[in-house]
Design a protein around this motif. Sequence first.
Motif, PDB file in Angstrom:
ATOM      1  N   VAL A  52       0.804  -1.229   0.000  1.00  0.00           N
ATOM      2  CA  VAL A  52       0.000   0.000   0.000  1.00  0.00           C
ATOM      3  C   VAL A  52       0.840   1.284   0.000  1.00  0.00           C
ATOM      4  O   VAL A  52       0.310   2.378  -0.151  1.00  0.00           O
ATOM      5  N   SER A  53       2.152   1.158   0.115  1.00  0.00           N
ATOM      6  CA  SER A  53       3.006   2.354   0.188  1.00  0.00           C
ATOM      7  C   SER A  53       3.212   2.958  -1.205  1.00  0.00           C
ATOM      8  O   SER A  53       3.803   2.328  -2.087  1.00  0.00           O
ATOM      9  N   ASN A  54       2.715   4.182  -1.402  1.00  0.00           N
ATOM     10  CA  ASN A  54       2.863   4.786  -2.737  1.00  0.00           C
ATOM     11  C   ASN A  54       4.307   5.229  -2.985  1.00  0.00           C
ATOM     12  O   ASN A  54       4.792   5.191  -4.113  1.00  0.00           O
ATOM     13  N   ASN A  55       5.011   5.636  -1.922  1.00  0.00           N
ATOM     14  CA  ASN A  55       6.420   5.995  -2.129  1.00  0.00           C
ATOM     15  C   ASN A  55       7.238   4.755  -2.456  1.00  0.00           C
ATOM     16  O   ASN A  55       8.098   4.776  -3.343  1.00  0.00           O
ATOM     17  N   GLY A  56       6.949   3.671  -1.744  1.00  0.00           N
ATOM     18  CA  GLY A  56       7.628   2.411  -2.070  1.00  0.00           C
ATOM     19  C   GLY A  56       7.304   1.964  -3.482  1.00  0.00           C
ATOM     20  O   GLY A  56       8.154   1.409  -4.188  1.00  0.00           O
ATOM     21  N   ALA A  57       6.059   2.228  -3.905  1.00  0.00           N
ATOM     22  CA  ALA A  57       5.623   1.763  -5.228  1.00  0.00           C
ATOM     23  C   ALA A  57       6.438   2.405  -6.351  1.00  0.00           C
ATOM     24  O   ALA A  57       6.606   1.833  -7.418  1.00  0.00           O
ATOM     25  N   ARG A  58       6.977   3.616  -6.098  1.00  0.00           N
ATOM     26  CA  ARG A  58       7.794   4.215  -7.168  1.00  0.00           C
ATOM     27  C   ARG A  58       9.071   3.408  -7.362  1.00  0.00           C
ATOM     28  O   ARG A  58       9.558   3.254  -8.475  1.00  0.00           O
ATOM     29  N   VAL A  59       9.603   2.849  -6.265  1.00  0.00           N
ATOM     30  CA  VAL A  59      10.806   2.014  -6.377  1.00  0.00           C
ATOM     31  C   VAL A  59      10.432   0.658  -6.989  1.00  0.00           C
ATOM     32  O   VAL A  59      11.132   0.149  -7.867  1.00  0.00           O
ATOM     33  N   GLY A  82       9.082  -4.116  12.356  1.00  0.00           N
ATOM     34  CA  GLY A  82       8.090  -3.079  12.033  1.00  0.00           C
ATOM     35  C   GLY A  82       8.679  -1.686  12.030  1.00  0.00           C
ATOM     36  O   GLY A  82       9.790  -1.452  12.516  1.00  0.00           O
ATOM     37  N   LEU A  83       7.895  -0.747  11.472  1.00  0.00           N
ATOM     38  CA  LEU A  83       8.362   0.634  11.270  1.00  0.00           C
ATOM     39  C   LEU A  83       8.782   1.337  12.557  1.00  0.00           C
ATOM     40  O   LEU A  83       9.629   2.225  12.531  1.00  0.00           O
ATOM     41  N   LYS A  84       8.167   0.962  13.677  1.00  0.00           N
ATOM     42  CA  LYS A  84       8.449   1.694  14.917  1.00  0.00           C
ATOM     43  C   LYS A  84       9.509   0.995  15.786  1.00  0.00           C
ATOM     44  O   LYS A  84       9.740   1.385  16.928  1.00  0.00           O
ATOM     45  N   GLN A  94      13.813   8.173   9.972  1.00  0.00           N
ATOM     46  CA  GLN A  94      12.467   8.762   9.851  1.00  0.00           C
ATOM     47  C   GLN A  94      11.380   7.720  10.094  1.00  0.00           C
ATOM     48  O   GLN A  94      10.189   8.054  10.131  1.00  0.00           O
ATOM     49  N   CYS A  95      11.790   6.437  10.215  1.00  0.00           N
ATOM     50  CA  CYS A  95      10.831   5.337  10.494  1.00  0.00           C
ATOM     51  C   CYS A  95       9.714   5.261   9.457  1.00  0.00           C
ATOM     52  O   CYS A  95       8.551   5.035   9.798  1.00  0.00           O
ATOM     53  N   LYS A  96      10.063   5.484   8.210  1.00  0.00           N
ATOM     54  CA  LYS A  96       9.070   5.403   7.139  1.00  0.00           C
ATOM     55  C   LYS A  96       9.514   4.421   6.069  1.00  0.00           C
ATOM     56  O   LYS A  96      10.705   4.127   5.940  1.00  0.00           O
ATOM     57  N   MET A  97       8.528   3.950   5.290  1.00  0.00           N
ATOM     58  CA  MET A  97       8.809   3.088   4.143  1.00  0.00           C
ATOM     59  C   MET A  97       8.953   3.970   2.910  1.00  0.00           C
ATOM     60  O   MET A  97       8.260   5.009   2.845  1.00  0.00           O
ATOM     61  N   PRO A  98       9.749   3.542   1.938  1.00  0.00           N
ATOM     62  CA  PRO A  98      10.575   2.346   1.922  1.00  0.00           C
ATOM     63  C   PRO A  98      11.977   2.657   2.431  1.00  0.00           C
ATOM     64  O   PRO A  98      12.359   3.815   2.588  1.00  0.00           O
ATOM     65  N   VAL A  99      12.719   1.558   2.686  1.00  0.00           N
ATOM     66  CA  VAL A  99      14.162   1.708   2.873  1.00  0.00           C
ATOM     67  C   VAL A  99      14.835   0.562   2.112  1.00  0.00           C
ATOM     68  O   VAL A  99      14.282  -0.536   2.033  1.00  0.00           O
ATOM     69  N   PRO A 109      17.315   5.297   2.898  1.00  0.00           N
ATOM     70  CA  PRO A 109      15.912   5.703   3.003  1.00  0.00           C
ATOM     71  C   PRO A 109      15.556   6.629   1.843  1.00  0.00           C
ATOM     72  O   PRO A 109      16.424   6.979   1.049  1.00  0.00           O
ATOM     73  N   GLU A 110      14.296   7.012   1.770  1.00  0.00           N
ATOM     74  CA  GLU A 110      13.768   7.992   0.807  1.00  0.00           C
ATOM     75  C   GLU A 110      13.659   7.389  -0.606  1.00  0.00           C
ATOM     76  O   GLU A 110      14.670   7.126  -1.276  1.00  0.00           O
ATOM     77  N   SER A 111      12.419   7.269  -1.053  1.00  0.00           N
ATOM     78  CA  SER A 111      12.168   6.590  -2.320  1.00  0.00           C
ATOM     79  C   SER A 111      12.923   7.215  -3.494  1.00  0.00           C
ATOM     80  O   SER A 111      13.450   6.494  -4.349  1.00  0.00           O
ATOM     81  N   GLU A 112      13.015   8.544  -3.528  1.00  0.00           N
ATOM     82  CA  GLU A 112      13.672   9.174  -4.676  1.00  0.00           C
ATOM     83  C   GLU A 112      15.185   8.920  -4.652  1.00  0.00           C
ATOM     84  O   GLU A 112      15.820   8.782  -5.699  1.00  0.00           O
ATOM     85  N   ILE A 151       2.618  17.554  -2.681  1.00  0.00           N
ATOM     86  CA  ILE A 151       1.508  16.577  -2.687  1.00  0.00           C
ATOM     87  C   ILE A 151       1.751  15.513  -1.607  1.00  0.00           C
ATOM     88  O   ILE A 151       0.894  15.256  -0.772  1.00  0.00           O
ATOM     89  N   ASN A 152       2.958  14.938  -1.637  1.00  0.00           N
ATOM     90  CA  ASN A 152       3.292  13.898  -0.645  1.00  0.00           C
ATOM     91  C   ASN A 152       3.019  14.346   0.785  1.00  0.00           C
ATOM     92  O   ASN A 152       2.533  13.584   1.602  1.00  0.00           O
ATOM     93  N   ASN A 153       3.357  15.612   1.062  1.00  0.00           N
ATOM     94  CA  ASN A 153       3.258  16.061   2.454  1.00  0.00           C
ATOM     95  C   ASN A 153       1.813  16.270   2.914  1.00  0.00           C
ATOM     96  O   ASN A 153       1.562  16.381   4.100  1.00  0.00           O
TER      97      ASN A 153
HETATM   98  N1  LIG Z   1       9.747  11.133   1.561  1.00  0.00           N
HETATM   99  C1  LIG Z   1       9.585   9.755   1.927  1.00  0.00           C
HETATM  100  C2  LIG Z   1       8.172   9.530   2.427  1.00  0.00           C
HETATM  101  C3  LIG Z   1       8.010   8.171   3.087  1.00  0.00           C
HETATM  102  C4  LIG Z   1       6.589   7.943   3.607  1.00  0.00           C
HETATM  103  O1  LIG Z   1       5.864   8.876   3.951  1.00  0.00           O
HETATM  104  N2  LIG Z   1       6.232   6.661   3.674  1.00  0.00           N
HETATM  105  C5  LIG Z   1       4.914   6.279   4.151  1.00  0.00           C
HETATM  106  C6  LIG Z   1       4.327   5.224   3.238  1.00  0.00           C
HETATM  107  S1  LIG Z   1       4.110   5.826   1.585  1.00  0.00           S
HETATM  108  C7  LIG Z   1       5.035   5.638   5.522  1.00  0.00           C
HETATM  109  O2  LIG Z   1       6.025   4.997   5.832  1.00  0.00           O
HETATM  110  N3  LIG Z   1       3.986   5.779   6.323  1.00  0.00           N
HETATM  111  C8  LIG Z   1       3.875   5.116   7.584  1.00  0.00           C
HETATM  112  C9  LIG Z   1       4.187   5.995   8.753  1.00  0.00           C
HETATM  113  O3  LIG Z   1       4.537   7.170   8.572  1.00  0.00           O
HETATM  114  O4  LIG Z   1       4.075   5.479   9.875  1.00  0.00           O
HETATM  115  C10 LIG Z   1       9.895   8.873   0.716  1.00  0.00           C
HETATM  116  O5  LIG Z   1       9.721   9.327  -0.413  1.00  0.00           O
HETATM  117  O6  LIG Z   1      10.336   7.739   0.914  1.00  0.00           O
END
Ligand SMILES: N[C@@H](CCC(=O)N[C@@H](CS)C(=O)NCC(=O)O)C(=O)O
Length: 263
Positions: A52-59, A82-84, A94-99, A109-112, A151-153
């Motif tokens: 479901v991660s749209n940022n991960g989906a770009r990778v 898990g993320l946390k 940043q504890c976010k997907m993807p890495v 980290p960071e999809s781009e 948009i992402n933010n």
């Molecule tokens: N700028 C980051 C954004 C990462 C981001 O916001 N990931 C979302 C999923 S698309 C996430 O991990 N959300 C879960 C959370 O924040 O707990 C990137 O492009 O990788």
Amino acid sequence: TWVSRSTTAKWSTLKVVSMEAPRLASLPRSMSQRKKTKVPTFNKMTLLDMPVSNNGARVRMLIYLKGLEDEIDIMSPEVVGGLKSDEYAVLNPQCKMPVMVLPDGMSLPESEVIVNYLVDKYGEVEPDLMPHSPELRARGQLAIRFHDLYINNIQGCMYKAMDIDSRADMIRSLNEQLDVLEEIVMGPYITGHFMSTADCALFPTFVFMVFILPKYFGWETVFHRRPKLEAWFNLLCSQAVPAKVKAELESGLNGWAANERWD
Ligand SMILES: N[C@@H](CCC(=O)N[C@@H](CS)C(=O)NCC(=O)O)C(=O)O
């Protein structure tokens, strides 16, 4: 000393208040904390991400387009707790997907950043996904940057809990940003005749918007007076790899719907 202001205050009414820095609890962001946490390692290049991660989906879109599935494992962040978890935090503070974790232990980290690393590393693998002139590359970068910064933010306004006024402001802003993108997209792809990393970055977010905005926000369509974006989105939906990425994202979004996320 921290600066605070209400969202409506003008700069002239800024109030400077003294308060403690927010505590970032147990996340191992500093070197000394990190030393105590076992760093997860993988033998193969591994992308930690979820459907479901749209940022991960770009990778993922880039991995499928270049056919790199044998080179790169894709796993859920759950494999490291898990993320946390502290383990995940040492991979991405940043504890976010993807890495992306490389076999030598380096984590990206960071999809781009990950996309650009893979374009660089697998430059000889077709499609190169790099527009063929400085001007087209700049246009692609602009589409990506506008998407990432503006948009992402705010995309969470489509599916995260928040007060109604903030949500309305962000939905309005999303609508305006779509007009900005309509002026950037060249057609048939974002940077013209060939697919590029800009298509990988934007398409998954459009899957979100097309799934959510008509159904839960009453939009007639995401593409009203946006014929270039509409033709672009439909073109990608008709192709195997973007369609696969769309199906992955929608499986996650349907899961959210089944869990009554929008009820
Ligand atoms: N700028 C980051 C954004 C990462 C981001 O916001 N990931 C979302 C999923 S698309 C996430 O991990 N959300 C879960 C959370 O924040 O707990 C990137 O492009 O990788």
